[in-house]
Design a protein around this motif. Structure first.
Motif, PDB file in Angstrom:
ATOM      1  N   SER A 118       0.831  -1.199   0.000  1.00  0.00           N
ATOM      2  CA  SER A 118       0.000   0.000   0.000  1.00  0.00           C
ATOM      3  C   SER A 118       0.870   1.255   0.000  1.00  0.00           C
ATOM      4  CB  SER A 118      -0.897  -0.023   1.234  1.00  0.00           C
ATOM      5  OG  SER A 118      -1.819   1.026   1.173  1.00  0.00           O
ATOM      6  N   SER A 119       0.258   2.350  -0.384  1.00  0.00           N
ATOM      7  CA  SER A 119       0.986   3.619  -0.483  1.00  0.00           C
ATOM      8  C   SER A 119       0.322   4.692   0.348  1.00  0.00           C
ATOM      9  CB  SER A 119       1.010   4.103  -1.936  1.00  0.00           C
ATOM     10  OG  SER A 119       1.672   3.201  -2.757  1.00  0.00           O
ATOM     11  N   GLN A 120       1.112   5.717   0.647  1.00  0.00           N
ATOM     12  CA  GLN A 120       0.596   6.969   1.174  1.00  0.00           C
ATOM     13  C   GLN A 120       0.980   8.062   0.192  1.00  0.00           C
ATOM     14  OE1 GLN A 120       1.680   7.915   5.239  1.00  0.00           O
ATOM     15  NE2 GLN A 120       0.596   6.143   6.066  1.00  0.00           N
ATOM     16  N   ILE A 121       0.218   9.122   0.211  1.00  0.00           N
ATOM     17  CA  ILE A 121       0.462  10.256  -0.683  1.00  0.00           C
ATOM     18  C   ILE A 121       0.594  11.501   0.183  1.00  0.00           C
ATOM     19  CG2 ILE A 121      -0.442  11.662  -2.568  1.00  0.00           C
ATOM     20  CD1 ILE A 121      -1.780   8.159  -2.084  1.00  0.00           C
ATOM     21  N   ALA A 122       1.740  12.176   0.060  1.00  0.00           N
ATOM     22  CA  ALA A 122       1.963  13.428   0.789  1.00  0.00           C
ATOM     23  C   ALA A 122       1.648  14.582  -0.153  1.00  0.00           C
ATOM     24  CB  ALA A 122       3.402  13.516   1.275  1.00  0.00           C
ATOM     25  N   LEU A 123       0.816  15.481   0.311  1.00  0.00           N
ATOM     26  CA  LEU A 123       0.438  16.677  -0.446  1.00  0.00           C
ATOM     27  C   LEU A 123       1.005  17.870   0.318  1.00  0.00           C
ATOM     28  CD1 LEU A 123      -3.253  15.569  -0.967  1.00  0.00           C
ATOM     29  CD2 LEU A 123      -1.409  15.421  -2.648  1.00  0.00           C
ATOM     30  N   LEU A 173      -7.487   7.996  -1.162  1.00  0.00           N
ATOM     31  CA  LEU A 173      -7.483   8.728  -2.425  1.00  0.00           C
ATOM     32  C   LEU A 173      -8.431   8.068  -3.436  1.00  0.00           C
ATOM     33  CD1 LEU A 173      -6.271  11.204  -3.792  1.00  0.00           C
ATOM     34  CD2 LEU A 173      -4.472   9.727  -4.690  1.00  0.00           C
ATOM     35  N   ALA A 174      -8.458   6.749  -3.458  1.00  0.00           N
ATOM     36  CA  ALA A 174      -9.404   6.050  -4.343  1.00  0.00           C
ATOM     37  C   ALA A 174     -10.842   6.400  -3.971  1.00  0.00           C
ATOM     38  CB  ALA A 174      -9.181   4.539  -4.269  1.00  0.00           C
ATOM     39  N   ALA A 175     -11.122   6.509  -2.681  1.00  0.00           N
ATOM     40  CA  ALA A 175     -12.466   6.878  -2.240  1.00  0.00           C
ATOM     41  C   ALA A 175     -12.814   8.313  -2.653  1.00  0.00           C
ATOM     42  CB  ALA A 175     -12.583   6.715  -0.721  1.00  0.00           C
ATOM     43  N   VAL A 176     -11.827   9.198  -2.655  1.00  0.00           N
ATOM     44  CA  VAL A 176     -12.041  10.578  -3.111  1.00  0.00           C
ATOM     45  C   VAL A 176     -12.454  10.582  -4.582  1.00  0.00           C
ATOM     46  CG1 VAL A 176     -10.858  12.765  -3.624  1.00  0.00           C
ATOM     47  CG2 VAL A 176     -10.529  11.656  -1.403  1.00  0.00           C
ATOM     48  N   VAL A 177     -11.751   9.815  -5.378  1.00  0.00           N
ATOM     49  CA  VAL A 177     -12.061   9.741  -6.812  1.00  0.00           C
ATOM     50  C   VAL A 177     -13.457   9.145  -7.011  1.00  0.00           C
ATOM     51  CG1 VAL A 177     -11.401   8.655  -8.999  1.00  0.00           C
ATOM     52  CG2 VAL A 177      -9.647   9.686  -7.534  1.00  0.00           C
ATOM     53  N   GLU A 178     -13.750   8.100  -6.299  1.00  0.00           N
ATOM     54  CA  GLU A 178     -15.044   7.428  -6.421  1.00  0.00           C
ATOM     55  C   GLU A 178     -16.201   8.329  -5.994  1.00  0.00           C
ATOM     56  OE1 GLU A 178     -17.770   4.534  -7.331  1.00  0.00           O
ATOM     57  OE2 GLU A 178     -15.621   4.452  -7.740  1.00  0.00           O
ATOM     58  N   ALA A 179     -15.988   9.158  -4.989  1.00  0.00           N
ATOM     59  CA  ALA A 179     -17.060   9.992  -4.429  1.00  0.00           C
ATOM     60  C   ALA A 179     -17.270  11.306  -5.176  1.00  0.00           C
ATOM     61  CB  ALA A 179     -16.758  10.286  -2.960  1.00  0.00           C
ATOM     62  N   TRP A 187      -8.010  17.849 -10.951  1.00  0.00           N
ATOM     63  CA  TRP A 187      -8.442  16.459 -11.134  1.00  0.00           C
ATOM     64  C   TRP A 187      -7.383  15.624 -11.841  1.00  0.00           C
ATOM     65  CZ3 TRP A 187     -11.799  14.018  -8.447  1.00  0.00           C
ATOM     66  CH2 TRP A 187     -12.242  12.760  -8.863  1.00  0.00           C
ATOM     67  N   ASN A 188      -6.682  16.206 -12.805  1.00  0.00           N
ATOM     68  CA  ASN A 188      -5.608  15.456 -13.471  1.00  0.00           C
ATOM     69  C   ASN A 188      -4.579  14.976 -12.466  1.00  0.00           C
ATOM     70  OD1 ASN A 188      -6.458  15.500 -16.174  1.00  0.00           O
ATOM     71  ND2 ASN A 188      -5.510  17.485 -16.548  1.00  0.00           N
ATOM     72  N   THR A 189      -4.186  15.847 -11.563  1.00  0.00           N
ATOM     73  CA  THR A 189      -3.189  15.471 -10.559  1.00  0.00           C
ATOM     74  C   THR A 189      -3.742  14.418  -9.614  1.00  0.00           C
ATOM     75  OG1 THR A 189      -2.114  17.634 -10.713  1.00  0.00           O
ATOM     76  CG2 THR A 189      -1.718  16.370  -8.703  1.00  0.00           C
ATOM     77  N   VAL A 190      -4.969  14.576  -9.184  1.00  0.00           N
ATOM     78  CA  VAL A 190      -5.584  13.606  -8.272  1.00  0.00           C
ATOM     79  C   VAL A 190      -5.574  12.209  -8.897  1.00  0.00           C
ATOM     80  CG1 VAL A 190      -7.750  12.921  -7.134  1.00  0.00           C
ATOM     81  CG2 VAL A 190      -7.001  15.323  -7.081  1.00  0.00           C
ATOM     82  N   THR A 191      -6.033  12.106 -10.133  1.00  0.00           N
ATOM     83  CA  THR A 191      -6.107  10.775 -10.766  1.00  0.00           C
ATOM     84  C   THR A 191      -4.720  10.234 -11.095  1.00  0.00           C
ATOM     85  OG1 THR A 191      -6.528  11.788 -12.929  1.00  0.00           O
ATOM     86  CG2 THR A 191      -8.454  11.111 -11.628  1.00  0.00           C
ATOM     87  N   LYS A 192      -3.770  11.091 -11.421  1.00  0.00           N
ATOM     88  CA  LYS A 192      -2.395  10.645 -11.675  1.00  0.00           C
ATOM     89  C   LYS A 192      -1.772  10.110 -10.380  1.00  0.00           C
ATOM     90  CE  LYS A 192       1.502  10.082 -13.849  1.00  0.00           C
ATOM     91  NZ  LYS A 192       1.705   9.037 -14.840  1.00  0.00           N
ATOM     92  N   LEU A 247      -3.338   8.750  -7.902  1.00  0.00           N
ATOM     93  CA  LEU A 247      -3.936   7.435  -7.657  1.00  0.00           C
ATOM     94  C   LEU A 247      -3.291   6.387  -8.544  1.00  0.00           C
ATOM     95  CD1 LEU A 247      -5.928   5.638  -6.198  1.00  0.00           C
ATOM     96  CD2 LEU A 247      -7.678   6.344  -7.858  1.00  0.00           C
ATOM     97  N   ALA A 248      -3.071   6.711  -9.819  1.00  0.00           N
ATOM     98  CA  ALA A 248      -2.417   5.755 -10.719  1.00  0.00           C
ATOM     99  C   ALA A 248      -1.005   5.430 -10.235  1.00  0.00           C
ATOM    100  CB  ALA A 248      -2.372   6.327 -12.143  1.00  0.00           C
ATOM    101  N   LEU A 249      -0.272   6.418  -9.750  1.00  0.00           N
ATOM    102  CA  LEU A 249       1.069   6.170  -9.230  1.00  0.00           C
ATOM    103  C   LEU A 249       1.015   5.304  -7.974  1.00  0.00           C
ATOM    104  CD1 LEU A 249       2.650   9.710  -9.700  1.00  0.00           C
ATOM    105  CD2 LEU A 249       3.281   7.612 -10.937  1.00  0.00           C
ATOM    106  N   ALA A 250       0.026   5.550  -7.123  1.00  0.00           N
ATOM    107  CA  ALA A 250      -0.131   4.743  -5.911  1.00  0.00           C
ATOM    108  C   ALA A 250      -0.479   3.303  -6.236  1.00  0.00           C
ATOM    109  CB  ALA A 250      -1.187   5.367  -5.010  1.00  0.00           C
ATOM    110  N   ASP A 251      -1.147   3.095  -7.365  1.00  0.00           N
ATOM    111  CA  ASP A 251      -1.503   1.749  -7.789  1.00  0.00           C
ATOM    112  C   ASP A 251      -0.335   1.030  -8.455  1.00  0.00           C
ATOM    113  OD1 ASP A 251      -4.048   1.784  -6.765  1.00  0.00           O
ATOM    114  OD2 ASP A 251      -4.988   2.432  -8.642  1.00  0.00           O
ATOM    115  N   GLY A 252       0.736   1.780  -8.683  1.00  0.00           N
ATOM    116  CA  GLY A 252       1.965   1.199  -9.215  1.00  0.00           C
ATOM    117  C   GLY A 252       1.910   0.899 -10.647  1.00  0.00           C
TER     118      GLY A 252
END
Length: 180
Positions: free
Chosen positions: A2-7, A83-89, A168-173, A175-180
């Motif tokens: 699993s990953s964490q994302i620092a903003l 972050l996935a939940a943010v995208v989904e919601a 939104w581009n950054t948010v989804t990118k 998530l993609a990076l966190a998914d590896g």
């Protein structure tokens, strides 16, 4: 894994709080974080979940930035699943067709008193709109955030929490990076 994302809030903006990408990677590795990826120069760091609570990770990173660079940089952390939940919601799915019109304001905590947001007269800011959902504010600005008076009001609202926005581009990118 699993990953964490620092903003990180407010770095490399208009020449202030300079914190180059290479130095961001180095700092994270010096702290013992693994699988570090820095996305863009504005403070988006994906790394392997260290097993510590996100709030502790945020404090560790912010304290090290202050110690090493003399900068006070607020840090907001989300796990990959958060972050996935943010995208989904996303309450504005139609806005993803033009992702530059959709932003997420990440909050360090759920505001105890959202009254400053509740007091905004949304009709006077139309077609811009926002929705508070826990620790995120979704902000839809069809004419762009730079021209939006609502975006300014929302991101400067005195909510008593740290806020940092991403498009939104950054948010989804991220998530993609966190998914590896």
């Amino acid at each position: 894994m699993s990953s964490q994302i620092a903003l990180l809030r407010g770095i490399n903006v208009s020449g202030h709080n300079k914190f180059p990408m290479a130095r961001q990677r180095e700092l994270m590795r010096d702290l013992g974080f693994e699988d570090v990826t820095v996305h863009l120069q504005t403070g988006n760091i994906v790394f392997a979940d260290p097993g510590a609570p996100p709030e502790q990770t945020a404090r560790t990173i912010a304290d090290r930035i202050t110690a090493d660079l003399g900068l006070t940089v607020p840090v907001v952390i989300r796990t990959r699943d958060e972050l996935a939940a943010v995208v989904e919601a996303n309450p504005y799915p139609e806005a993803t067709a033009e992702p530059k019109t959709l932003h997420v304001v990440f909050l360090s905590a759920t505001p105890a008193d959202p009254a400053p947001l509740d007091a905004l007269d949304l009709a006077s800011y139309a077609p811009d709109e926002f929705r508070l959902a826990g620790r995120e504010i979704y902000l839809r600005v069809p004419d762009g955030a730079g021209r939006s008076k609502l975006a300014e009001k929302v991101t400067r609202a005195p909510l008593g929490v740290t806020m940092t926005a991403r498009n939104w581009n950054t948010v989804t990118k991220l998530l993609a990076l966190a998914d590896g």
